[in-house]
Design a protein around this motif. Sequence first.
Motif, PDB file in Angstrom:
ATOM      1  N   VAL A 110      44.578 -67.722  38.564  1.00 46.32           N
ATOM      2  CA  VAL A 110      44.804 -69.122  38.934  1.00 46.32           C
ATOM      3  C   VAL A 110      45.289 -69.920  37.725  1.00 46.32           C
ATOM      4  O   VAL A 110      46.193 -70.757  37.831  1.00 46.32           O
ATOM      5  CB  VAL A 110      43.525 -69.739  39.523  1.00 46.32           C
ATOM      6  CG1 VAL A 110      43.773 -71.161  40.002  1.00 46.32           C
ATOM      7  CG2 VAL A 110      43.007 -68.881  40.683  1.00 46.32           C
ATOM      8  N   ALA A 111      44.700 -69.666  36.550  1.00 47.09           N
ATOM      9  CA  ALA A 111      45.105 -70.387  35.344  1.00 47.09           C
ATOM     10  C   ALA A 111      46.563 -70.106  34.991  1.00 47.09           C
ATOM     11  O   ALA A 111      47.279 -70.997  34.510  1.00 47.09           O
ATOM     12  CB  ALA A 111      44.188 -70.014  34.177  1.00 47.09           C
ATOM     13  N   VAL A 126      47.420 -79.632  35.785  1.00 44.88           N
ATOM     14  CA  VAL A 126      46.390 -78.914  36.543  1.00 44.88           C
ATOM     15  C   VAL A 126      45.583 -78.079  35.550  1.00 44.88           C
ATOM     16  O   VAL A 126      46.153 -77.328  34.752  1.00 44.88           O
ATOM     17  CB  VAL A 126      47.000 -78.010  37.625  1.00 44.88           C
ATOM     18  CG1 VAL A 126      45.910 -77.205  38.321  1.00 44.88           C
ATOM     19  CG2 VAL A 126      47.773 -78.838  38.652  1.00 44.88           C
ATOM     20  N   TYR A 127      44.267 -78.213  35.611  1.00 45.05           N
ATOM     21  CA  TYR A 127      43.366 -77.466  34.725  1.00 45.05           C
ATOM     22  C   TYR A 127      42.392 -76.668  35.581  1.00 45.05           C
ATOM     23  O   TYR A 127      41.931 -77.137  36.623  1.00 45.05           O
ATOM     24  CB  TYR A 127      42.602 -78.410  33.790  1.00 45.05           C
ATOM     25  CG  TYR A 127      43.515 -79.229  32.910  1.00 45.05           C
ATOM     26  CD1 TYR A 127      44.015 -78.712  31.724  1.00 45.05           C
ATOM     27  CD2 TYR A 127      43.898 -80.516  33.281  1.00 45.05           C
ATOM     28  CE1 TYR A 127      44.865 -79.457  30.919  1.00 45.05           C
ATOM     29  CE2 TYR A 127      44.752 -81.269  32.494  1.00 45.05           C
ATOM     30  CZ  TYR A 127      45.223 -80.719  31.310  1.00 45.05           C
ATOM     31  OH  TYR A 127      46.077 -81.456  30.520  1.00 45.05           O
ATOM     32  N   VAL A 128      42.078 -75.479  35.121  1.00 47.74           N
ATOM     33  CA  VAL A 128      41.243 -74.542  35.869  1.00 47.74           C
ATOM     34  C   VAL A 128      39.948 -74.322  35.096  1.00 47.74           C
ATOM     35  O   VAL A 128      39.974 -74.014  33.892  1.00 47.74           O
ATOM     36  CB  VAL A 128      41.971 -73.206  36.102  1.00 47.74           C
ATOM     37  CG1 VAL A 128      41.094 -72.259  36.908  1.00 47.74           C
ATOM     38  CG2 VAL A 128      43.302 -73.439  36.814  1.00 47.74           C
ATOM     39  N   THR A 129      38.821 -74.470  35.781  1.00 49.39           N
ATOM     40  CA  THR A 129      37.503 -74.274  35.179  1.00 49.39           C
ATOM     41  C   THR A 129      36.695 -73.330  36.053  1.00 49.39           C
ATOM     42  O   THR A 129      36.669 -73.480  37.273  1.00 49.39           O
ATOM     43  CB  THR A 129      36.752 -75.607  35.033  1.00 49.39           C
ATOM     44  OG1 THR A 129      37.563 -76.533  34.306  1.00 49.39           O
ATOM     45  CG2 THR A 129      35.438 -75.409  34.286  1.00 49.39           C
ATOM     46  N   THR A 130      36.045 -72.360  35.414  1.00 48.31           N
ATOM     47  CA  THR A 130      35.185 -71.430  36.144  1.00 48.31           C
ATOM     48  C   THR A 130      33.822 -72.062  36.377  1.00 48.31           C
ATOM     49  O   THR A 130      33.144 -72.466  35.426  1.00 48.31           O
ATOM     50  CB  THR A 130      35.038 -70.113  35.367  1.00 48.31           C
ATOM     51  OG1 THR A 130      36.333 -69.543  35.147  1.00 48.31           O
ATOM     52  CG2 THR A 130      34.183 -69.126  36.137  1.00 48.31           C
ATOM     53  N   ILE A 131      33.419 -72.177  37.626  1.00 48.23           N
ATOM     54  CA  ILE A 131      32.124 -72.764  37.981  1.00 48.23           C
ATOM     55  C   ILE A 131      31.044 -71.691  38.003  1.00 48.23           C
ATOM     56  O   ILE A 131      29.982 -71.841  37.395  1.00 48.23           O
ATOM     57  CB  ILE A 131      32.205 -73.472  39.341  1.00 48.23           C
ATOM     58  CG1 ILE A 131      33.300 -74.537  39.317  1.00 48.23           C
ATOM     59  CG2 ILE A 131      30.862 -74.083  39.697  1.00 48.23           C
ATOM     60  CD1 ILE A 131      33.091 -75.621  38.294  1.00 48.23           C
ATOM     61  N   LYS A 132      31.309 -70.592  38.690  1.00 47.12           N
ATOM     62  CA  LYS A 132      30.417 -69.447  38.761  1.00 47.12           C
ATOM     63  C   LYS A 132      31.257 -68.261  39.189  1.00 47.12           C
ATOM     64  O   LYS A 132      32.434 -68.421  39.533  1.00 47.12           O
ATOM     65  CB  LYS A 132      29.269 -69.706  39.745  1.00 47.12           C
ATOM     66  CG  LYS A 132      29.720 -69.989  41.172  1.00 47.12           C
ATOM     67  CD  LYS A 132      28.526 -70.284  42.074  1.00 47.12           C
ATOM     68  CE  LYS A 132      28.963 -70.562  43.502  1.00 47.12           C
ATOM     69  NZ  LYS A 132      27.800 -70.820  44.387  1.00 47.12           N
ATOM     70  N   LEU A 140      43.078 -81.739  39.066  1.00 47.40           N
ATOM     71  CA  LEU A 140      44.432 -82.262  39.090  1.00 47.40           C
ATOM     72  C   LEU A 140      44.433 -83.651  38.467  1.00 47.40           C
ATOM     73  O   LEU A 140      43.709 -84.546  38.936  1.00 47.40           O
ATOM     74  CB  LEU A 140      44.976 -82.323  40.520  1.00 47.40           C
ATOM     75  CG  LEU A 140      45.444 -81.021  41.178  1.00 47.40           C
ATOM     76  CD1 LEU A 140      44.292 -80.055  41.416  1.00 47.40           C
ATOM     77  CD2 LEU A 140      46.143 -81.322  42.505  1.00 47.40           C
ATOM     78  N   VAL A 141      45.206 -83.830  37.415  1.00 47.23           N
ATOM     79  CA  VAL A 141      45.309 -85.113  36.728  1.00 47.23           C
ATOM     80  C   VAL A 141      46.601 -85.780  37.169  1.00 47.23           C
ATOM     81  O   VAL A 141      47.688 -85.202  37.047  1.00 47.23           O
ATOM     82  CB  VAL A 141      45.284 -84.932  35.203  1.00 47.23           C
ATOM     83  CG1 VAL A 141      45.380 -86.280  34.503  1.00 47.23           C
ATOM     84  CG2 VAL A 141      44.008 -84.216  34.778  1.00 47.23           C
TER      85      VAL A 141
END
Length: 459
Positions: A110-111, A126-132, A140-141
């Motif tokens: 995805v990143a 667009v920034y991708v962060t792993t939650i779990k 989305l900015v």
Amino acid sequence: MTDLATLLEVGGPVAALGGGAAYARARHPGIYWSTVGLPVSTIRLLSSYSSVMEACGLTVAPSRLRVLAVKATTRREIRPIPPRRGIIRPTTTGLRVRLRLAPGQEPADVAASAERLRHAWGVHAVYVTTIKPGVVELRLVGFDVLRRVRMPRKLHPDLLRVPVALREDATPFVRDYRTVPHQLTLGATLSGKSMYLRHLVAGLARQPVALVGIDCKRGVELAPFASRLSALVTDPEQAAELLPVLVREMEDRYDLIKTRQEIAPSTPDEEITSDIWGLPEHERPVPVVLLVDEVAELFLVATKKDEERRDEMVTQLIRLAQLGRAAGIYLEVCGQRFGAELGKGATMLRAQLTGRVCHRVNDEASAKMALGDIAPEAVSAACAIAPERPGLAVAGDTSGGWSRIRTPYLSLSDAVETCRESAHLVPDLPTLKPFRPDVPVRPPVESPVPAVLPRPVTD
């Protein structure tokens, strides 16, 4: 005539709305995003989600059971399955949506498609962060939040945690000394380094900590905050006297910790400690933050005697960086230039400074010295900072992560007033009293004399 009147009635409001939207987008991007950008981007995301995911290669083939079920119940085409989308949550700067990855996918997939998603949905980034495991969050900015910095209203500063800047993904950049005890901050003249330091001092001034300053620019950076400083020295000769005092203070705190460790067998495990934060609150020494401005001045020498003094100061700085965290002593080292050519101990000191913030610098070597050993790809980002954007910097740490940040404007008078209002929080440290700066007494404000003197009322 009737056609002209109709054109004016219809075209006038449309032109006004179009002009107002263009003005808001240029001057007030937050208002434009809330009124126009947010609904448009939401519609784009909802209407094109499946096709965009398929075009970005973020879909997987359906399972055999799903294929059989679709064939048995409908005649529609069997298409690849995208990640399951969660609820879209709007913010003042963009959108947030969580995705549950399909089997066989990973967050890196995805990143890698973040730039494609940005263009497909018409947002700024667009920034991708792993939650779990198996779940990522897309942030989305909607516009460039670093062009005109506005810090979030809901900030939760804590002891030794100071929000000082805004990240490019619209989240606050927090200087957390408990997590990153020591930091190196570099920046050329007019790069915004002084503004960053100003925010840091103003944030720490409201907390029960001791602030110690070494300002080799004759005190022009830190002297205005003298009312809140526990110690301030303004040249290398005075710094050579202050640093041994801090080392002795650190050793005394280690002796206190060792005394506490002489425990009885019946002592609970939670009372066994290896740093000051495990001590009881009534025994815990106050944290000390050492602010060093123009660190290169401590390395420069002109005579053999200066070289001996330099070696001694650098050794003491390295000792504080290596051992100070457990004793509650933290370093904030700032400068315009930092490189191996400064002399013996420069690279060793840098290795102990976990956090790195690099503003615009005059040479690539300084950017490499700040970021090259932790995130080589961040060096080019630091070298690309334009002079027209003071306060913009690249922040990283030894974990390898980095991001662009920008410090909001804070006037010197507001920062000085914050320090004056917090002067009562200066802790009592007898070892630092000889270095306490002289604080000039503010003259009392005289009330203006009325132009007309009052006359007494007589019977």
